[in-house]
Scaffold this active site. Structure first.
Site, mmCIF file in Angstrom:
data_model
loop_
_atom_site.group_PDB
_atom_site.id
_atom_site.type_symbol
_atom_site.label_atom_id
_atom_site.label_comp_id
_atom_site.label_asym_id
_atom_site.label_seq_id
_atom_site.Cartn_x
_atom_site.Cartn_y
_atom_site.Cartn_z
ATOM 1 N N LYS A 129 -18.645 18.983 54.926
ATOM 2 C CA LYS A 129 -19.822 19.071 55.792
ATOM 3 C C LYS A 129 -19.665 20.196 56.812
ATOM 4 O O LYS A 129 -20.632 20.926 57.113
ATOM 5 C CB LYS A 129 -20.030 17.736 56.498
ATOM 6 C CG LYS A 129 -20.436 16.604 55.554
ATOM 7 C CD LYS A 129 -20.549 15.276 56.291
ATOM 8 C CE LYS A 129 -20.947 14.159 55.326
ATOM 9 N NZ LYS A 129 -21.021 12.834 55.984
ATOM 10 N N SER A 189 -25.368 8.330 55.618
ATOM 11 C CA SER A 189 -24.859 9.210 56.666
ATOM 12 C C SER A 189 -25.927 10.040 57.362
ATOM 13 O O SER A 189 -25.617 10.760 58.310
ATOM 14 C CB SER A 189 -23.790 10.147 56.091
ATOM 15 O OG SER A 189 -24.344 10.978 55.099
ATOM 16 N N GLY A 223 -12.386 16.431 43.077
ATOM 17 C CA GLY A 223 -12.979 17.478 43.899
ATOM 18 C C GLY A 223 -14.133 18.151 43.185
ATOM 19 O O GLY A 223 -14.381 17.910 42.000
ATOM 20 N N PRO A 224 -14.852 19.001 43.893
ATOM 21 C CA PRO A 224 -16.008 19.688 43.286
ATOM 22 C C PRO A 224 -15.574 20.669 42.211
ATOM 23 O O PRO A 224 -14.410 21.056 42.139
ATOM 24 C CB PRO A 224 -16.650 20.406 44.480
ATOM 25 C CG PRO A 224 -15.561 20.541 45.481
ATOM 26 C CD PRO A 224 -14.667 19.356 45.301
ATOM 27 N N PRO A 225 -16.510 21.090 41.358
ATOM 28 C CA PRO A 225 -16.168 22.050 40.290
ATOM 29 C C PRO A 225 -15.726 23.390 40.869
ATOM 30 O O PRO A 225 -16.212 23.830 41.908
ATOM 31 C CB PRO A 225 -17.482 22.192 39.510
ATOM 32 C CG PRO A 225 -18.305 21.015 39.887
ATOM 33 C CD PRO A 225 -17.911 20.648 41.268
ATOM 34 N N GLY A 226 -14.797 24.025 40.172
ATOM 35 C CA GLY A 226 -14.407 25.383 40.520
ATOM 36 C C GLY A 226 -13.365 25.512 41.607
ATOM 37 O O GLY A 226 -13.123 26.622 42.095
ATOM 38 N N VAL A 227 -12.717 24.401 42.018
ATOM 39 C CA VAL A 227 -11.722 24.498 43.095
ATOM 40 C C VAL A 227 -10.305 24.609 42.543
ATOM 41 O O VAL A 227 -9.345 24.619 43.304
ATOM 42 C CB VAL A 227 -11.827 23.296 44.061
ATOM 43 C CG1 VAL A 227 -13.159 23.318 44.788
ATOM 44 C CG2 VAL A 227 -11.650 21.981 43.318
ATOM 45 N N GLY A 228 -10.154 24.633 41.194
ATOM 46 C CA GLY A 228 -8.845 24.913 40.617
ATOM 47 C C GLY A 228 -8.080 23.706 40.121
ATOM 48 O O GLY A 228 -6.860 23.764 39.972
ATOM 49 N N LYS A 229 -8.765 22.613 39.801
ATOM 50 C CA LYS A 229 -8.074 21.394 39.355
ATOM 51 C C LYS A 229 -7.405 21.610 38.000
ATOM 52 O O LYS A 229 -6.223 21.312 37.809
ATOM 53 C CB LYS A 229 -9.067 20.222 39.277
ATOM 54 C CG LYS A 229 -9.722 19.869 40.601
ATOM 55 C CD LYS A 229 -10.599 18.657 40.495
ATOM 56 C CE LYS A 229 -11.761 18.837 39.552
ATOM 57 N NZ LYS A 229 -12.726 19.862 39.977
ATOM 58 N N THR A 230 -8.169 22.117 37.038
ATOM 59 C CA THR A 230 -7.616 22.300 35.686
ATOM 60 C C THR A 230 -6.562 23.396 35.654
ATOM 61 O O THR A 230 -5.493 23.237 35.049
ATOM 62 C CB THR A 230 -8.753 22.636 34.700
ATOM 63 O OG1 THR A 230 -9.737 21.602 34.753
ATOM 64 C CG2 THR A 230 -8.217 22.756 33.284
#
Length: 753
Positions: free
Chosen positions: A740, A697, A373-380
């Site tokens: 999107k 797209s 996912g994109p940075p800053g979404v809480g993965k780590t």
């Protein structure tokens, strides 16, 4: 001391010196001086004949001089130094193919010419005169030389035995100068220059200078030798003591007594460790090698480091696997807002783990999760929460930018500075054999001549293989089957297929504005208040209107990192105001204060077009950091049917443009397009030309812009489009719908197609 005469010019014809003839012997690498008695070897036939002739016919007198080049076999007059000595042959001893003679120099002569070359050399010469000098000068120079000689003897300077005897019996100043000049360590041209020096004072001073130079070199060598000997003595002493200590400790061990050394503690740790028996047996063998070689052996430190590394691994230490699902769900909900799919997958994993423990299943292997996912979404941060929910240790390793396969598998012990890889280091740091292990930035691993780290991860992340993971440094299998691996990345396309096949992909979408608002209210405000030394009593509560204003006007991202910085910026301003103006509470729940603290608005809430325009459409794109909108501009101009594409486009996007043009040309009558495509040029441009763009797209939006420009009809600005178009006019399935849609919503677009 006898008086000598004043210096006389050698070439002064008024003295009319008497010319004489004697046999001549040229010497190699030797300069003979008057009053010097030495032994010489003669190997050339001409030299031997000259020596024998002189011994039998010239009252044992012979001329001796030096060659300019010692390699010359048959020297002529030009190859010889003109100044030599008359020498008397004391003894001759014939050996195999050569003659050994003892000769003594008598006086200096000047060789004028060669009178005979066969069967031996005969030379014409004249005696060099001597003139009286100042007795005081000679005496002072002689005393200086004698003083230096005594110092040289004290330093161990060796002289020839005949020279020693002459010096000890007392000799004239002239003989003293010649004896020392013959003995000093100098090159042949330098000694020849001393021979040609007729003034005794000059010879004494030159001999003194050469002797001082020798003494300085000798002092330096002596100093170096003393230091070397001192180090050698210290080293020998240490080696002897170490060897004795080693033998004493060995005998004490045989008697079963504790020596108190660190090596004994090492042995105890190995024996009490819970490592497998075969590994323990191997470590004890390595320990025996260490004892035998001693601490001073070059390899001892490597073996000791290896043993300490193995001992420090958390053998037999496992966190309990029995976890309450209710407790885990509560922890996950407390730490993160949303992420329903991810939380559900974690709870499923815990449920399976509990059932396997309850049924005592021996089947190993668990799915390995990969958060994309994109940075800053809480993965780590979610990885930490998972470890907390499972009541396990958490360890994280960032793999971004690593290029060496040894970072994963470790270095072989044959290399200097070898160490285990990051996987084993992580277990050591976690002090548990079943931690939650997060491998961050998996999509940013590089590869070069040192290997491909992603290939090394295949064994690590394969549930069927990692129970026997072998680190190159340890060189024995380690069970990783109970480690819960979590991978994170931004772009799944950059993860190699074989590695992607071994993990379960869980996609993280960007947050909606509603989700961001709740994250601010439930998490970020509390976190930043504590980080900036504030309390909830120091600020007013933020309303939904204020939070939405901060989100829409000061951030444009998929995650919440910049949003957290915005909140932190506000609270820093509040902290400063409380300290400087001595206030207890600051009102931040108004847009005027927010604008004052954060500055001018960075983004507009409506970034769609300001009006409906001809040849301009809005596309929706997916990126690794979330969704974006992009504009497609088309211009039609007279020309020759050329298609111009600008905006730093990739090959796929260029092909989409070509497909759209082909479709419109083939259906131009259906769209009522009255244009001769051979007489117009079509220019398609994507703004923000410095940003690379690629992907299929945008095909639908490109087609819409083209039809708009060709028919001179404006496209509604509040419509966003996405989807690949074929040359038959079909729009294919799309991906990244949520990202999107969020981008379209943030841009104020109301209709999507």
């Amino acid at each position: 001391m006898p008086q000598t005469t004043k210096k006389t010019n050698i070439n002064d014809k008024s003295l009319e010196p008497v010319k004489k003839i004697l046999p001549l012997i040229p010497l190699r690498n030797v300069v003979l001086f008057p009053s010097v008695e030495t032994s010489l070897f003669f190997g050339r036939k001409e030299s031997m004949k000259s020596l024998l002739y002189a011994y039998d016919n010239t009252n044992k007198l012979v001329l001796i001089t030096s060659q300019r080049n010692p390699k010359t076999e048959k020297p002529e007059i030009k190859d010889l130094y003109s100044v030599g000595v008359i020498a008397k042959i004391e003894h001759i001893l014939q050996t195999d193919g050569s003659l050994h003679a003892i000769v003594k120099g008598l006086s200096r002569v000047n060789i004028v010419s060669l009178t005979q070359q066969e069967p031996h050399l005969m030379a014409e010469f004249v005696d060099l005169p001597t003139i009286t000098e100042s007795t005081t000068d000679i005496q002072q120079s002689a005393e200086t030389l004698l003083s230096q000689l005594k110092k040289a003897f004290a330093l161990g300077r060796q002289f020839d035995l005949p020279a020693m005897m002459h010096l000890s019996t007392g000799i004239s100043s002239t003989d003293l100068a010649d004896q020392v000049c013959f003995s000093v360590d100098a090159k042949i041209p330098e000694k020849q220059q001393l021979l040609e020096t007729l003034l005794v004072t000059q010879r004494l001073k030159a001999a003194t200078e050469f002797l001082i130079k020798e003494m300085k070199v000798a002092e330096l060598e002596r100093s170096i030798e003393e230091k070397t000997q001192e180090k050698f003595n210290v080293g020998m002493k240490r080696n002897i003591l170490e060897e004795r200590k080693k033998q004493i400790e060995k005998e004490l061990r045989k008697m079963g007594e504790d020596t108190g050394s660190e090596l004994d503690n090492l042995e105890k740790k190995i024996k009490t460790s819970k490592m497998p028996k075969d590994i323990k047996k191997r470590m004890l063998r390595e320990y025996s090698r260490l004892i035998e070689m001693g601490n001073m052996a070059p390899e001892a430190s490597y073996i000791r480091t290896y043993l300490e590394t193995v001992i420090e691994l958390p053998w037999g230490k496992y966190s309990p696997d029995s976890v309450s699902l209710a407790k885990a769900k509560k922890i996950l909900d407390q730490d993160h807002y949303g992420l329903i799919e991810v939380k559900e997958r974690i709870l499923e994993y815990l449920a399976v783990l509990n059932l396997k423990n309850k049924n005592k299943s021996k089947q190993s292997g668990t799915n390995i999760l990969c958060f994309i996912g994109p940075p800053g979404v809480g993965k780590t941060s979610l990885g930490r929460s998972i470890a907390k929910a499972m009541d396990r240790e958490f360890v994280r390793a960032s793999l971004g930018g690593i290029r060496d396969e040894a970072e994963i598998r470790g270095h072989r012990r044959t290399y200097v500075g070898a160490m285990p890889g990051r996987i084993i280091k992580g277990l050591k740091d976690a002090k548990s054999m079943n931690p939650v292990y997060m491998l961050d930035e998996i999509d940013k691993i590089g590869a070069d001549y040192r290997g491909d780290p992603t290939s090394a991860l295949l064994e690590t992340l394969d549930p069927e293989q990692n129970k026997d993971f072998v680190d190159h440094y340890l060189d024995f299998p380690v069970d990783l089957s109970r480690v819960f691996f979590i991978l994170t990345g931004n772009d799944i396309s950059r993860i190699p297929g074989p590695l992607r096949d071994r993990v379960e992909i869980i996609n993280f979408s960007g947050y909606t504005q509603e989700e961001k608002k709740n994250i601010v209210k439930k998490y970020l405000i509390k976190k930043q208040l504590e980080a900036n030394g504030l309390d909830a009593k120091n600020v007013t509560s933020l309303s939904d209107l204020t939070i939405n204003f901060m989100i829409s006007r000061y951030t444009r991202e998929a995650g919440v990192r910049n949003l957290e910085r915005v909140v932190a910026n506000i609270f820093r301003k509040v902290a400063k105001k409380i300290v400087t103006k001595k206030v207890k509470k600051v009102d931040i729940d108004n847009l005027k204060t927010i604008k004052k603290y954060l500055g001018p608005e960075k983004f507009s809430s409506q970034i769609k077009g300001k009006k409906d325009e001809i040849g301009l459409s809005t596309g929706l794109a997916w990126t690794s950091v979330g969704g974006e909108i992009l504009f497609i501009e088309v211009n039609i101009m007279p020309g020759k049917g050329q298609l111009i594409l600008t905006g730093k486009l990739g090959s796929v996007m260029k092909e989409s443009c070509q497909a759209a043009v082909s479709f419109i040309r083939s259906r131009s009558h259906e769209f009522s397009i009255d244009q001769n495509f051979h007489k117009i040029d079509i220019h398609i441009h994507f703004p923000e030309g410095a940003t690379p763009k690629d992907g299929p797209s945008a095909g639908g939006a490109i087609t819409t812009s083209l039809i708009s420009a060709l028919k001179n009809m404006a496209v509604p600005r509040d419509i966003g489009m996405t989807g690949e178009i074929t040359i038959r006019g079909n729009i294919l399935e799309i991906g990244g719908l949520k990202e999107k849609a969020i981008a379209a919503h943030q841009a104020g677009i109301k209709t999507g197609s």
